[in-house]
Design an enzyme around this catalytic site. Structure first.
Site, PDB file in Angstrom:
ATOM      1  N   GLU B  56       1.114  -0.892   0.064  1.00 24.88           N
ATOM      2  CA  GLU B  56       0.017   0.105  -0.465  1.00 24.88           C
ATOM      3  C   GLU B  56       0.776   1.047  -0.151  1.00 24.88           C
ATOM      4  OE1 GLU B  56      -0.726  -2.477   2.252  1.00 24.88           O
ATOM      5  OE2 GLU B  56      -2.266  -3.509   1.526  1.00 24.88           O
ATOM      6  N   ASP B 115     -14.689  -9.833   9.236  1.00 19.66           N
ATOM      7  CA  ASP B 115     -13.580  -9.879   9.220  1.00 19.66           C
ATOM      8  C   ASP B 115     -12.872  -8.890  10.714  1.00 19.66           C
ATOM      9  OD1 ASP B 115     -13.194 -11.004   6.934  1.00 19.66           O
ATOM     10  OD2 ASP B 115     -12.342  -9.120   5.343  1.00 19.66           O
TER      11      ASP B 115
END
Lengths: 280, 315
Positions: B56, B115
């Site tokens: 990222e 999640d």
């Protein structure tokens, strides 16, 4: 088939580098802070790029077809500013405003303020990613400009460098040439002791780069490596340039302390006299 | 009102459409293109889609370089990684040089669901809002998402667009026009104003309907444009209704509620109740169960509205 520089070019480059080194010492002294060591180690690389290679025009600094330069080790701002002033992007007198209030010459380069600065840098590890993006845009637009980036050897300790190292070969960015200013020192000491990024050439090779190791103070070697990189297809090139931190000023050479320390006025006078006495 | 679509789904479609019209648009993703829906663009425009892998920081830096060379990069990953993992790259490589990068981050907030907390970004509005030169948009539905994407492509400068994983009801009709820095009036009212963004806009509207039957007339504003925020609409709401409720699927610290409170305290202080995640991490669960457990429901908005009305000074 190495393309050698002519004797006239070599003389010219030595003269430019001497002027750039003198201005680095002057501006850091005047600022009373800054990073002279890593600026002096990179001075010859920037001199060859800006005075023997890059397609750039100070009268048209945003030309879409220009070559780009990203100083990933942004703390070496003095060498970039001195080189841009030498090239005609800004008046040399302005160099003495480095790090002062209301100056365009920020402690680390800001692209919005200074013509000729292609990317704002300073936080280590980020420049090669931006150079990747510029090189990718060149491919997308079928422009033939090249992108250059300069990283510090200590900077290789940043994780983002290796994310960027993966990207460039993956997208076959052969229009990208990067340098490691391999002077062996970071703020806290020798890179091998602080957190070794060694061996450097082998790491870049393993990541898929064309790697060339040179003496980063030899104009012919720098120039040859840059030419060789242009002939490599589908791979970016990493030129690992072995340099001396503080190069040109005896007292600064290979002394980690000069990473981020300004000379006193007395030291400045001594250093400038020493630089002046250097052979052209 | 009507069909449900996640804002990330609307993003994928809007991006593909934008790519058809604007050849300068390029899209970057970090190995989440099936989830962020940039794969819709990738399928239509493979030559302008670049996967950077699970990296990222490089994602943001490459986007900065593309923008510096004249491209309009849209970068996508989950909000957690776009704003957390790569925060300093967004700050120093994008916002400081004011480069034309659009960060469309998906899976924001608790409604990531199963999640769990590691992937539930409840800080992203706060940490994008604090950055100079950054524009922050939190669309409420598919229509607003498409308009926000089109706005971002036209606007020159960094933009952060917060998108969700789960389907949300359509709030806006086809005629809706998103305007940066402007709130959208969904329901008018006189006793209290409910200011919401993202997934909380639909429940805010339903809460206003409930409140009518309880004798409270509520104005409802969709504040998709978090930065710049619509100061005039906030001040007018305070003057006209005398009490404010904010609701967001984000930490109570630093998000929409904070932004609204900042405007109010400097202009027209009135009682405020802020609904958000109360300085705690989320957990695994279905989006619906999570919103209930963390008090982000129509009922919670109704209760907050009643409470804030009761706090109004007696005239």
């Amino acid at each position: 088939m190495s393309q050698k520089l002519t004797p006239q070019q070599l003389t010219e480059l030595a003269r430019r580098a001497k002027s750039i080194r003198g201005n680095i010492v002057r501006m850091v002294t005047e600022a009373k802070s800054g990073h002279p060591g890593g600026s002096l180690s990179a001075a010859d690389i920037l001199t060859v790029l800006y005075f023997a290679e890059m397609k750039v025009d100070p009268a048209n600094p945003k030309d879409a077809d220009r070559d780009r330069f990203v100083l990933s080790k942004g703390h070496a701002a003095p060498v970039l500013y001195a080189t841009l002033a030498e090239k005609g992007y800004l008046p040399k007198e302005e160099l003495l405003t480095l790090r002062k209030i209301n100056s365009r010459l920020q402690g680390h380069p800001e692209m919005k303020k200074i013509p000729g600065v292609d990317m704002s840098t300073g936080s280590l590890g980020q420049g090669l990613s931006a150079a990747n993006g510029m090189a990718l845009a060149g491919k997308l637009d079928a422009r033939d400009y090249r992108v250059y980036a300069l990283l510090g050897d200590g900077e290789l300790e940043e994780g983002q460098v290796w994310e960027a190292a993966m990207f460039a070969p993956h997208y076959k960015l052969d229009n990208l040439t990067a340098f490691v200013d391999f002077n062996g020192l970071q703020i806290d000491g020798p890179i091998s002791e602080v957190m070794s990024p060694l061996p450097i050439p082998e790491k870049w090779q393993a990541f898929g780069w064309n790697v060339i190791v040179i003496d980063g103070h030899d104009y012919n070697a720098i120039y040859d490596a840059v030419q060789a990189a242009k002939n490599v297809k589908d791979k970016p090139t990493m030129i690992v340039a072995k340099t001396i931190k503080g190069k040109g000023v005896c007292q600064m050479e290979n002394v980690a302390e000069w990473h981020g320390k300004a000379p006193t006025r007395e030291e400045c006078t001594t250093f400038l006299a020493e630089l002046e006495a250097m052979d052209d | 009102m009507g069909k449900e679509l996640a804002t990330r789904e609307a993003y994928g479609l809007a991006l593909k459409d934008l790519g058809d019209r604007n050849k300068n648009v390029v899209v970057l993703d970090a190995d989440l293109s099936k989830s962020t829906k940039t794969n819709v663009f990738a399928k239509a425009h493979p030559d302008r889609f670049f996967n950077v892998g699970i990296a990222e920081q490089n994602l943001m830096g490459v986007a900065a370089g593309l923008a510096a060379a004249g491209k309009i990069p849209f970068v996508s990953t989950f909000a957690m990684f776009a704003t957390g993992r790569a925060f300093e790259q967004v700050r120093n490589s994008i916002c400081y040089p004011e480069l034309n990068v659009k960060i469309a981050a998906t899976h924001a907030g608790l409604t990531v669901g199963e999640d769990g907390a590691s992937h539930q970004s409840i800080e992203d509005i706060a940490i994008m809002r604090v950055l100079p030169n950054m524009t922050v948009i939190v669309p409420a539905d598919a229509t607003e998402t498409k308009q926000a994407i089109d706005f971002a492509a036209e606007y020159k400068g960094p933009v952060y667009i917060r998108l969700g994983r789960s389907a949300v009801p359509n709030v806006f009709g086809e005629a809706y026009e998103f305007r940066i820095g402007k709130a959208a009036l969904l329901t008018d009212g006189t006793d209290v104003t409910i200011i919401a963004c993202g997934v909380m806009v639909a429940p805010a509207r339903h809460a206003a309907e409930q409140l009518i039957s309880q004798g409270i007339s509520a104005r409802v504003l969709d504040m998709a444009s978090i930065k710049p925020i619509d100061k005039e609409a906030i001040i007018a709401a305070a003057r006209d209704t005398g009490a404010i409720v904010t609701c967001e699927e984000h930490s109570i610290i630093g998000g929409l509620g904070s932004a609204v409170a900042e405007v109010l305290v400097e202009n027209t202080p009135v009682p405020v109740e802020r609904l958000g995640v109360m300085d705690t991490f989320g957990e695994s669960g279905t989006p619906g169960d999570l919103l209930k457990k963390y008090n982000l429901t129509e009922e919670a908005i109704v209760a907050a509205a009643k409470k804030v009305v009761s706090r109004k000074p007696i005239k």
